[in-house]
Design a protein around this motif. Structure first.
Motif, mmCIF file in Angstrom:
data_model
loop_
_atom_site.group_PDB
_atom_site.id
_atom_site.type_symbol
_atom_site.label_atom_id
_atom_site.label_comp_id
_atom_site.label_asym_id
_atom_site.label_seq_id
_atom_site.Cartn_x
_atom_site.Cartn_y
_atom_site.Cartn_z
ATOM 1 N N UNK A 1 0.837 -1.198 0.000
ATOM 2 C CA UNK A 1 0.000 0.000 0.000
ATOM 3 C C UNK A 1 0.871 1.247 0.000
ATOM 4 N N UNK A 2 0.700 2.094 -1.024
ATOM 5 C CA UNK A 2 1.487 3.313 -1.183
ATOM 6 C C UNK A 2 0.590 4.525 -0.981
ATOM 7 N N UNK A 3 0.927 5.334 0.007
ATOM 8 C CA UNK A 3 0.159 6.535 0.309
ATOM 9 C C UNK A 3 0.568 7.667 -0.620
ATOM 10 N N UNK B 1 4.683 15.270 -10.128
ATOM 11 C CA UNK B 1 4.726 14.288 -9.043
ATOM 12 C C UNK B 1 6.107 14.338 -8.401
ATOM 13 N N UNK B 2 6.132 14.605 -7.093
ATOM 14 C CA UNK B 2 7.380 14.729 -6.341
ATOM 15 C C UNK B 2 7.751 13.404 -5.676
ATOM 16 N N UNK B 3 9.025 13.036 -5.799
ATOM 17 C CA UNK B 3 9.537 11.816 -5.163
ATOM 18 C C UNK B 3 10.613 12.228 -4.159
ATOM 19 N N UNK C 1 9.368 12.403 3.109
ATOM 20 C CA UNK C 1 8.103 11.717 2.836
ATOM 21 C C UNK C 1 7.182 12.753 2.215
ATOM 22 N N UNK C 2 5.913 12.443 2.036
ATOM 23 C CA UNK C 2 5.028 13.342 1.286
ATOM 24 C C UNK C 2 4.935 14.743 1.887
ATOM 25 N N UNK C 3 5.011 14.851 3.217
ATOM 26 C CA UNK C 3 4.845 16.150 3.866
ATOM 27 C C UNK C 3 6.068 17.056 3.726
ATOM 28 N N UNK C 4 7.186 16.498 3.275
ATOM 29 C CA UNK C 4 8.386 17.314 3.095
ATOM 30 C C UNK C 4 8.180 18.384 2.029
ATOM 31 N N UNK C 5 7.174 18.179 1.171
ATOM 32 C CA UNK C 5 6.931 19.097 0.052
ATOM 33 C C UNK C 5 5.921 20.190 0.403
ATOM 34 N N UNK D 1 2.105 14.142 -4.289
ATOM 35 C CA UNK D 1 3.207 13.768 -3.403
ATOM 36 C C UNK D 1 2.971 12.337 -2.927
ATOM 37 N N UNK D 2 4.040 11.570 -2.761
ATOM 38 C CA UNK D 2 3.887 10.173 -2.388
ATOM 39 C C UNK D 2 4.840 9.817 -1.250
#
Length: 261
Positions: A10-12, A23-25, A31-35, A50-51
Motif C-alpha cells: 500500500x502506497x500513500x 509528481x514529487x519523489x 516523505x510526502x509532507x516534506x513538500x 506527493x507520495x
C-alpha cells in the motif's frame, strides 16, 4: 486516505490542485509532507502529487526489509492509480533514481523527469567516477552540513530542527535505498525512451558538485540544466522560492516530443 497498490504494498499519496501534473519523489530523509512549501506554491497552477515510498511516511512499512529496486514501482502504482499522463516527475537526491526509472517504465505517462541534486543512477563510467569523488568529500562533513548551509542553520534553527525531525517518521533508512542505482539506465536508453530529462542543481550542494552535474548534462543530448545560485543539497527546503520557480518553469516548458502511433 488515498493509496495505490504496488504489487501488494500500500502506497500513500496525496493529490492537490489542477492543471499539468507534477509528481514529487522524496529523498532518504523525507516523505510526502516534506513538500509542504511546494504544494502551497504550485497547486493553483498545477496538479501536485506527493507520495510516500514504501517504508516512508504513511505507506506500508511492515515488511522485514526494504529493497530500493521496488521504489520505482511505487511511483508507477500512483501514476496508474490516478491515470496520469504528461507528468513531470521531480526527484530529490536519491529519490531522483526512483523517478527516472519510473519514467522509463511508463514513458506513455511521463513526459519529463527532473533529477534534483542527483545523476538519477545513470550508468556511465565517467559520471560514476565523478560522483564517487564528490561523495568522498561530502562524508568529511557532518550530515546536516551536507544538506543545509551553515548560515541557514544559524538563522533558521526552527526549520532546521523540523527538517531533522522529518526523517523520524520513516522506517526505511538510507541503506535501504543504496542498491537503487544498481544496473542503472544508460544514456542511450534514456534517449530512446523519449522522456525529457532536466538536471536541477544547487551551487552550494555539498553532496553533488555543479561540475559533476554539468558534465552529466553535457553527456546527455537534449537534456536541460538548471543551477540555482547559493542553494544547497536540500534546496527545496532551504530555498523554496527559487526552487519552486525553477520547477514551475520546467513544467511549463519541458514537454517530450514523442512519436504518435
Amino acid at each position: 486516505m488515498p493509496t495505490a497498490d504496488s504489487d501488494g504494498t500500500s502506497i500513500f499519496y496525496e493529490r492537490h490542485g489542477s492543471g499539468p501534473a507534477i509528481l514529487f519523489v522524496h529523498g532518504s530523509g523525507g516523505h510526502h509532507a516534506a513538500w509542504w512549501q511546494q504544494v502551497a506554491a504550485l497547486r493553483d497552477e498545477f496538479t501536485v502529487v506527493t507520495i510516500d515510498l514504501r517504508g516512508f511516511g504513511k505507506s506500508d512499512s511492515s515488511m522485514p526489509e526494504f529493497d530500493g529496486q521496488d521504489f520505482p514501482g511505487d511511483v508507477v502504482a500512483v501514476l496508474d492509480r490516478e491515470d496520469l499522463t504528461d507528468v513531470m516527475l521531480v526527484g530529490q537526491s536519491i529519490g531522483s533514481v526512483a523517478a527516472l526509472r519510473a519514467g522509463l517504465l511508463r514513458p506513455e505517462r511521463v513526459s519529463s523527469v527532473v533529477l534534483g541534486h542527483s545523476l538519477g543512477g545513470i550508468s556511465h563510467p565517467e559520471l560514476k567516477e565523478l560522483a564517487a569523488a564528490d561523495r568522498a568529500e561530502a562524508v568529511k562533513l557532518p550530515v546536516i552540513d551536507r544538506l543545509l548551509t551553515r548560515p541557514f542553520q544559524q538563522e533558521r534553527a526552527d526549520l532546521t530542527f523540523l527538517f531533522q525531525q522529518m526523517g523520524t517518521f520513516n522506517v526505511a533508512r538510507m541503506q535501504d535505498l543504496r542498491n537503487l542505482d544498481t544496473n542503472g539506465p544508460s544514456l542511450e536508453e534514456i534517449q530512446a525512451s523519449g522522456v525529457k530529462v532536466a538536471f536541477l542543481a544547487g551551487e552550494k550542494d555539498a553532496v553533488l558538485s555543479v561540475k559533476t552535474v554539468t558534465r552529466a548534462h553535457e553527456l546527455l543530448p537534449g537534456s536541460h540544466l538548471e543551477i540555482v545560485e547559493g542553494a544547497p543539497h536540500s534546496m527545496y527546503w532551504e530555498a523554496p522560492g527559487p526552487y519552486n520557480a525553477a520547477i514551475a518553469h520546467l513544467r511549463r516548458t519541458l514537454t517530450a516530443h514523442k512519436e504518435t502511433a
